[in-house]
Design an enzyme around this catalytic site. Structure first.
Site, PDB file in Angstrom:
ATOM      1  N   VAL A   1       0.843  -1.210   0.000  1.00 36.69           N
ATOM      2  CA  VAL A   1       0.000   0.000   0.000  1.00 36.69           C
ATOM      3  C   VAL A   1       0.869   1.247   0.000  1.00 36.69           C
ATOM      4  O   VAL A   1       0.578   2.221  -0.702  1.00 36.69           O
ATOM      5  CB  VAL A   1      -0.965  -0.006   1.196  1.00 36.69           C
ATOM      6  CG1 VAL A   1      -1.768   1.300   1.239  1.00 36.69           C
ATOM      7  CG2 VAL A   1      -1.912  -1.195   1.124  1.00 36.69           C
ATOM      8  N   ASP A   2       1.943   1.243   0.760  1.00 29.73           N
ATOM      9  CA  ASP A   2       2.876   2.371   0.734  1.00 29.73           C
ATOM     10  C   ASP A   2       3.464   2.559  -0.655  1.00 29.73           C
ATOM     11  O   ASP A   2       3.592   3.689  -1.150  1.00 29.73           O
ATOM     12  CB  ASP A   2       4.010   2.148   1.734  1.00 29.73           C
ATOM     13  CG  ASP A   2       3.657   2.600   3.140  1.00 29.73           C
ATOM     14  OD1 ASP A   2       2.764   3.445   3.290  1.00 29.73           O
ATOM     15  OD2 ASP A   2       4.279   2.099   4.093  1.00 29.73           O
ATOM     16  N   VAL A   3       3.854   1.465  -1.290  1.00 28.22           N
ATOM     17  CA  VAL A   3       4.448   1.549  -2.625  1.00 28.22           C
ATOM     18  C   VAL A   3       3.442   2.123  -3.621  1.00 28.22           C
ATOM     19  O   VAL A   3       3.755   3.041  -4.394  1.00 28.22           O
ATOM     20  CB  VAL A   3       4.938   0.165  -3.089  1.00 28.22           C
ATOM     21  CG1 VAL A   3       5.356   0.200  -4.560  1.00 28.22           C
ATOM     22  CG2 VAL A   3       6.108  -0.303  -2.227  1.00 28.22           C
TER      23      VAL A   3
ATOM     24  N   GLY B   1       2.816   5.794  -3.029  1.00 25.46           N
ATOM     25  CA  GLY B   1       3.908   6.577  -3.581  1.00 25.46           C
ATOM     26  C   GLY B   1       3.786   6.754  -5.084  1.00 25.46           C
ATOM     27  O   GLY B   1       4.048   7.833  -5.622  1.00 25.46           O
TER      28      GLY B   1
END
Length: 387
Positions: free
Chosen positions: A168-170, A173
């Site tokens: 989810v962070d990737v 981003g």
């Protein structure tokens, strides 16, 4: 050759992964990125490990190349004034503080856009800046759970599972990077910047793609299928005589070719398996039949035949296999660079292959405040008090 984003200046007040990953991509594309931390270094990933090399964490190195680094105390008037001056000269500012934090510092969008009407202000938060959960802190693992991603990952036996990386962070981003570049393009005609409100929760739900669409159509709650696919069969892992491999048969033509390779051409003509909808409906009988044949030979045997007959298939590789893969090596997906503290470091390269403005690694992931003298030396309290 210059980078595609040469001349674009990014002020990066983010930390951990989603924000730094976004700004690293922008830096890879040629933008000047200034990473801002509190004195001593406040990006938590600097301490996330092992592994470390000379106290530099592999995690931090993964998302912070092609940046300069300064340290500024945002709890002081002078620190806030310095950020305002930097924002006045920047094209983009990225932050991932909790909702309202930038405003409490006196660095919200309304303030900075008054100083610089062309600024593109990207806020990354767990749940977004509106809605009942806007003040709730959000982390990748929690968002994977809440978004439904974990409910469809794993098996009935394993229960809900997270992705092996902070996916989810990737993805957040990447969405932030797309939004920033879209805002910069729009600015060319309007002459104005704008604010981006990017949420991990929104991003994770968008990543449900076909599974989410399935539910919206039939309102059947999806369950975890392990390595199988909800809409395509056969599209999963299979055991071979010496391990496992993946088959990803995406259409009826490929299924017919697979049946020929397996020596079972009759399956391709069977009314229960001839079309993909029928194969999905009858997966419980088809998959064991295919598995029985695949167990008779080693993975390399089936891989060769699948490649010869253009059937999508692949081995399950470890990180050691991946790093030594000739295809990835030919694509420069693993690179080396010198670091003043960690020495020679290896990093994953960029998947962006631009013909005229190729990605370049010009800067190592910086130490805290490494560029204070170069950047902050231009500003004094006297210069910044009028902002």
């Amino acid at each position: 050759m210059t980078g595609a984003l040469e001349g674009i200046k990014i002020l990066d007040l983010s930390r951990v992964l989603a924000g730094p990953y976004c700004t690293m991509i922008l830096g890879d594309l040629g933008a000047e990125v200034i990473k801002v931390e509190s004195p001593g270094g406040s990006d938590e990933t600097r301490k996330w490990g092992p592994p470390f090399r000379n106290d530099v964490s592999a995690y931090y190195l993964s998302a912070n190349r092609n940046k300069k680094a300064i340290t500024v105390d945002l709890k002081t008037e002078e620190g806030v004034a310095i950020i305002k001056q930097l924002a006045a000269e920047s094209d983009v500012i990225v932050s991932n503080f909790k909702t309202g934090t930038m405003e409490r510092f006196g660095l919200g969008y309304d303030t900075l856009s008054h100083i610089n009407p062309r600024i593109v202000f990207c806020s990354i938060t767990g749940f977004g800046e509106t809605g009942p959960d806007r003040d709730v802190p959000g982390y990748d693992f929690i968002i994977q759970a809440m978004s439904g991603l974990m409910s469809i990952t794993g098996t009935k036996e394993s229960g809900p599972q997270k992705s092996g990386v902070a996916i989810v962070d990737v993805l957040t981003g990447l969405y932030a990077c797309i939004g920033i570049q879209a805002a910069l393009l729009e600015r060319v005609s309007s002459g104005k910047g704008q604010k981006l409100d990017i949420s991990l929760y929104d991003t994770a739900v968008s990543a449900l793609i076909n599974i989410g669409s399935n539910y919206l159509m039939n309102e059947k709650v999806p369950t975890a299928l392990g390595n199988a696919h909800a809409n395509i069969v056969p599209y999963q892992t299979f055991q071979t005589a010496d391990g496992e491999m993946v088959l990803a048969v995406g259409n009826d033509h490929q299924f017919k070719a697979l049946c020929a390779v397996l020596g079972t051409p009759e399956y391709a003509e069977d009314e229960f398996y001839r079309t993909n909808p029928k194969r999905v409906e009858n997966r419980e009988t088809l998959v064991p039949l295919l598995q029985q044949v695949l167990l008779t030979e080693k993975t390399v045997h089936w891989q060769a035949l699948c490649r010869e007959h253009k059937i999508p298939a692949g081995p399950i590789q470890t990180m050691q296999d991946v790093v030594n893969d000739p295809q990835l090596q030919s694509r420069n997906m693993f690179i080396e660079h010198d670091h003043p503290t960690a020495g020679k470091i290896k990093m994953i390269g960029s998947p962006l292959k631009l013909s005229r403005t190729p990605v370049k690694v010009k800067r190592h992931p910086p130490n805290p405040g490494e560029h204070n003298d170069e950047i902050l030396g231009r500003y004094t309290t006297q210069q910044t008090t009028n902002l």
